[in-house]
Structure formats: C-alpha cells, structure tokens
Design a protein around this motif. Structure first.
Motif, PDB file in Angstrom:
ATOM      1  N   THR A  61     -25.779 -37.012 -44.277  1.00 21.15           N
ATOM      2  CA  THR A  61     -25.787 -37.762 -45.537  1.00 21.15           C
ATOM      3  C   THR A  61     -26.604 -39.040 -45.390  1.00 21.15           C
ATOM      4  O   THR A  61     -27.322 -39.446 -46.315  1.00 21.15           O
ATOM      5  CB  THR A  61     -24.349 -38.105 -45.968  1.00 21.15           C
ATOM      6  N   LEU A  62     -26.503 -39.673 -44.226  1.00 22.02           N
ATOM      7  CA  LEU A  62     -27.274 -40.890 -43.980  1.00 22.02           C
ATOM      8  C   LEU A  62     -28.770 -40.587 -44.032  1.00 22.02           C
ATOM      9  O   LEU A  62     -29.562 -41.374 -44.573  1.00 22.02           O
ATOM     10  CB  LEU A  62     -26.891 -41.478 -42.620  1.00 22.02           C
ATOM     11  N   CYS A  63     -29.180 -39.456 -43.492  1.00 23.19           N
ATOM     12  CA  CYS A  63     -30.589 -39.061 -43.552  1.00 23.19           C
ATOM     13  C   CYS A  63     -31.040 -38.869 -45.005  1.00 23.19           C
ATOM     14  O   CYS A  63     -32.199 -39.158 -45.342  1.00 23.19           O
ATOM     15  CB  CYS A  63     -30.814 -37.765 -42.780  1.00 23.19           C
ATOM     16  N   CYS A  64     -30.121 -38.396 -45.843  1.00 23.49           N
ATOM     17  CA  CYS A  64     -30.472 -38.161 -47.252  1.00 23.49           C
ATOM     18  C   CYS A  64     -30.846 -39.452 -47.961  1.00 23.49           C
ATOM     19  O   CYS A  64     -31.525 -39.414 -48.998  1.00 23.49           O
ATOM     20  CB  CYS A  64     -29.303 -37.495 -47.978  1.00 23.49           C
ATOM     21  N   LEU A  83     -31.192 -54.483 -33.555  1.00 25.07           N
ATOM     22  CA  LEU A  83     -32.408 -54.446 -32.737  1.00 25.07           C
ATOM     23  C   LEU A  83     -33.388 -53.385 -33.239  1.00 25.07           C
ATOM     24  O   LEU A  83     -34.593 -53.613 -33.311  1.00 25.07           O
ATOM     25  CB  LEU A  83     -32.044 -54.180 -31.275  1.00 25.07           C
ATOM     26  N   VAL A  84     -32.846 -52.210 -33.600  1.00 24.28           N
ATOM     27  CA  VAL A  84     -33.704 -51.132 -34.104  1.00 24.28           C
ATOM     28  C   VAL A  84     -34.351 -51.536 -35.426  1.00 24.28           C
ATOM     29  O   VAL A  84     -35.561 -51.354 -35.633  1.00 24.28           O
ATOM     30  CB  VAL A  84     -32.891 -49.829 -34.272  1.00 24.28           C
ATOM     31  N   ALA A  85     -33.543 -52.085 -36.333  1.00 26.63           N
ATOM     32  CA  ALA A  85     -34.072 -52.483 -37.639  1.00 26.63           C
ATOM     33  C   ALA A  85     -35.136 -53.570 -37.486  1.00 26.63           C
ATOM     34  O   ALA A  85     -36.164 -53.547 -38.173  1.00 26.63           O
ATOM     35  CB  ALA A  85     -32.937 -52.961 -38.536  1.00 26.63           C
ATOM     36  N   TYR A  86     -34.880 -54.522 -36.583  1.00 26.97           N
ATOM     37  CA  TYR A  86     -35.855 -55.594 -36.357  1.00 26.97           C
ATOM     38  C   TYR A  86     -37.153 -55.025 -35.773  1.00 26.97           C
ATOM     39  O   TYR A  86     -38.259 -55.390 -36.197  1.00 26.97           O
ATOM     40  CB  TYR A  86     -35.269 -56.633 -35.414  1.00 26.97           C
ATOM     41  N   GLY A  87     -37.012 -54.122 -34.815  1.00 28.92           N
ATOM     42  CA  GLY A  87     -38.192 -53.520 -34.201  1.00 28.92           C
ATOM     43  C   GLY A  87     -39.014 -52.725 -35.205  1.00 28.92           C
ATOM     44  O   GLY A  87     -40.253 -52.806 -35.220  1.00 28.92           O
ATOM     45  N   PHE A 115     -32.961 -45.170 -41.712  1.00 27.59           N
ATOM     46  CA  PHE A 115     -31.945 -44.200 -42.112  1.00 27.59           C
ATOM     47  C   PHE A 115     -32.125 -42.860 -41.406  1.00 27.59           C
ATOM     48  O   PHE A 115     -31.144 -42.221 -40.995  1.00 27.59           O
ATOM     49  CB  PHE A 115     -31.963 -44.007 -43.627  1.00 27.59           C
ATOM     50  N   LEU A 116     -33.349 -42.413 -41.273  1.00 30.15           N
ATOM     51  CA  LEU A 116     -33.596 -41.135 -40.600  1.00 30.15           C
ATOM     52  C   LEU A 116     -33.215 -41.211 -39.122  1.00 30.15           C
ATOM     53  O   LEU A 116     -32.589 -40.284 -38.580  1.00 30.15           O
ATOM     54  CB  LEU A 116     -35.061 -40.735 -40.751  1.00 30.15           C
ATOM     55  N   LEU A 117     -33.588 -42.310 -38.474  1.00 27.42           N
ATOM     56  CA  LEU A 117     -33.290 -42.457 -37.051  1.00 27.42           C
ATOM     57  C   LEU A 117     -31.790 -42.528 -36.803  1.00 27.42           C
ATOM     58  O   LEU A 117     -31.251 -41.786 -35.967  1.00 27.42           O
ATOM     59  CB  LEU A 117     -33.978 -43.708 -36.506  1.00 27.42           C
ATOM     60  N   THR A 118     -31.108 -43.419 -37.526  1.00 22.23           N
ATOM     61  CA  THR A 118     -29.667 -43.566 -37.304  1.00 22.23           C
ATOM     62  C   THR A 118     -28.909 -42.319 -37.736  1.00 22.23           C
ATOM     63  O   THR A 118     -27.907 -41.937 -37.116  1.00 22.23           O
ATOM     64  CB  THR A 118     -29.128 -44.795 -38.051  1.00 22.23           C
TER      65      THR A 118
END
Length: 367
Positions: free
Chosen positions: A36-39, A100-104, A123-126
């Motif tokens: 759902t998060l990927c959606c 950290l991921v979002a900042y990168g 969103f796709l990564l997480t």
C-alpha cells in the motif's frame, strides 16, 4: 485519514489475531502495508491520497496488538516490559533511517535529474523494504512454540514450560462474550483508553508534524529531515533502557514516568526559550521523544497482566482506538502558532497524567 482506517479495522483485526495463525496474519499485514505504501507513488489527486492513507491505517492496525500478543506467548511477565520496549523502539530506528534516506534522496534529486519525483522514490523504497521485512517475518516468526521450525521438539516443550508461570496459555481461538463484558466493566480498561486518548492528542499535532515544528525553529525543510533523526535515537535509548529498568525494578509505571518528566522539560524549553534560540528549542524537541515510554509500558501491562485471550484482545483494541482518537483530535492543529499552543497543552496533560497514575492508592501491578 490514516487513523480513521486504523480505528475502523482495529477491533476486527484483533478478532482475526485471535482466530487466525498470528504469525502468518501479522506477516500478511506487514506485506500489505508495504504494498500500500508503494501505491502512494501512483497517487495523482487528493482522493487517491485519502484512499491510500485509509488503507495504510487498516494494514497497520494489526501490527502493535499482534506484536504484543506474540510477546505474551514467548516471554514471562517479568520479561515482557523490556521486550516490548525493544520492538517498539524500532519506531525510533525508522525515524533515523527514514530521515537519512529522505534527506539523501532530496539532496540527490536536487543535484541530479531523476525520472520520477523524489517523494515517489521515498515511498517506493520504504514500501519495498517493508515488504521484504514482511516476507522475512512470515518465514521466521511462528504462530506458537509448537510450529517453530528453528526449535527442536524438546526445545518447543521447554519454550512452553518456561511461560507456564504466566498462567495465560499461548492463545485461545474461541471468542468468549463474558470476557468482552469483563473488559468493558473493568475500570482499568477505561484507564488505559483515556490515557491513550489524552496522551496522544498532542502526539497528533506535534510528533506527526515534527518537520514543521523544526522548520519553525528557523531551519530549512531539508535540514528538518536531518535534524529530526536524533529524536529517533532518544526514543530508542529511552524505550530500551526504560523497559529493562522497569522489569528489573518491578515497576514499569514508575520508571516510564521519567519519559513524561523529560517530555515536560522538553516542552518547557520549546515554549519558554526565546524564539531566536533555535538550538535550545531543538534540544527541547529531542527530549519530547521520550514521551512514548508510558504508552509502551501500558501496552506491555496489557500483554502481561490481562488474562483471557478475548479480554486481552478487547482491552488492546480499546487502548489503540483511544490512541487513534487522540491523534485525530491533535492533527486538527497544524500551523506554527497552534503547534506551540499544543506544547502548552501537552505539558498540562502530561503533568495531570503523571499525578493521576502516581498518586493512585493502588497502582496497576507491574510484574
């Protein structure tokens, strides 16, 4: 909308946790949550965002009560406070990792052109990582001791014997109405409910919008992603240390009150320091991240001290419904001035809660 989905599915999912194999159902919910998060990366309008947020709440509704029930199946009552603190502390790890991921990604897409927007990459990564964790959970976490593939036959018996002292078994799939009635008539149930509701009103307005709070201190939106990560570290340290110490001293409530005290100090710094003292107010925000300690302590008490599987799932559902209602109320106050008003409110509420639970003639037993 997330919390509306959470509320709508909270009691049904607790019934399913009792009725279905708990390990498999919990894993399925984690995988569905990641999908759902990927959606979210495909959302094109407000209606789509609302629908995805609602479904995220539905999928997540099983995670906290499911993990609490699994903890009660595998550990003695004296061990459950520390174990609950450990797995709940991964919210803090997620805040560190996610920040950290979002900042990168934000910095990377700023300097290098990407085929899709940076927020979609997040969103796709997480989401994909969550699905991977869900698959690992599916093949690693058993429904009970007797189908734990990584234990020998003798070890399964020993695992059952060590929790005999709990006098709660490892799960009963039969729904019992008299236990629902007991839960609804038990004043402790409503103490749990109202604590979660009141404590999470400020959570909805502050913790869920911490980036806005940090930017109000004078930092940029990108800096807020990075500077929010130490708050996750505070949550990890306080939950693990508090859970261990609460079990060691035999009083989870008293130990968890230190999280409220730290949070009150943090709110006082945010409200009381001059507006140009950005570092001091940021430090105050970090201290507020100790506030989940009592919430987790009460969650572990439901796990260890409520007997009867139907009653346990009913109390857990009401506790988390209170959590959702509080967050829904708090999310209506989101602009900068209102966030600072919420700081006053959180201080007042938490002082009241600390006094209420500490000055009761008889505390909830904590072993």
């Amino acid at each position: 909308m997330f919390y509306f989905g959470y509320i709508a599915w909270e009691y049904p999912t607790n019934r399913l946790l009792q009725r279905l194999p708990i390990g498999k159902y919990s894993a399925a919910c984690v995988i569905a949550w990641g999908l759902t998060l990927c959606c979210f990366a495909a959302v094109k309008d407000f209606a789509g965002a609302v629908a995805v947020r609602f479904m995220l709440g539905v999928c997540e509704a099983a995670v906290t009560p499911g993990f609490a029930l699994i903890t009660s199946q595998w550990y003695t009552r004296k061990e459950q406070g520390a174990r609950t603190g450990i797995w709940f502390s991964f919210n803090g790890f997620a805040q560190i990792f996610g920040g950290l991921v979002a900042y990168g990604i934000a910095k990377g897409t700023e300097h290098h052109e990407a085929s899709i927007a940076g927020w979609k990459i997040v969103f796709l990564l997480t989401g994909c990582l969550t699905m991977v964790v869900g698959v690992i959970f599916l093949f690693t976490v058993p429904d009970n001791q007797m189908n734990a593939r990584w234990l020998s036959k003798d070890d399964r018996i020993l695992a059952l014997e060590r929790i005999r002292i709990n006098q709660q078994g490892v799960g009963n799939k039969h729904f019992k109405w008299y236990q629902v009635r007991e839960a609804l008539l038990d004043p402790i149930t409503w103490a749990f409910f109202f604590y979660a509701l009141i404590a999470d009103i400020p959570n909805g307005g502050l913790s869920n919008f911490f980036s806005q709070l940090i930017t109000s201190f004078g930092y940029t939106a990108q800096e807020s992603l990075l500077y929010g990560t130490p708050g996750g570290a505070v949550e990890v340290i306080t939950l693990i240390a508090g859970g261990w110490l609460g079990d060691r001293l035999g009083n989870r409530i008293l130990v968890s009150s230190s999280g409220l005290i730290l949070s009150i100090i943090g709110m006082s710094l945010i409200v009381g320091l001059p507006l140009d003292n950005n570092k001091g107010r940021l430090g105050g925000y970090y201290l507020t991240q100790a506030s989940p300690m009592p919430f987790v302590a009460f969650l572990s008490l439901i796990s260890s001290n409520i007997a009867g599987y139907t009653k346990k799932t009913t109390v857990a559902a009401l506790y988390l419904i209170g959590y959702c209602v509080g967050n829904i109320i708090g999310r209506f106050r989101r602009d900068r001035n209102e966030l600072e008003f919420d700081a006053f409110r959180k201080t007042a509420f938490e002082i009241n809660q600390w006094l209420t639970f500490q000055l009761r003639p008889t505390n909830i037993p904590t072993i």
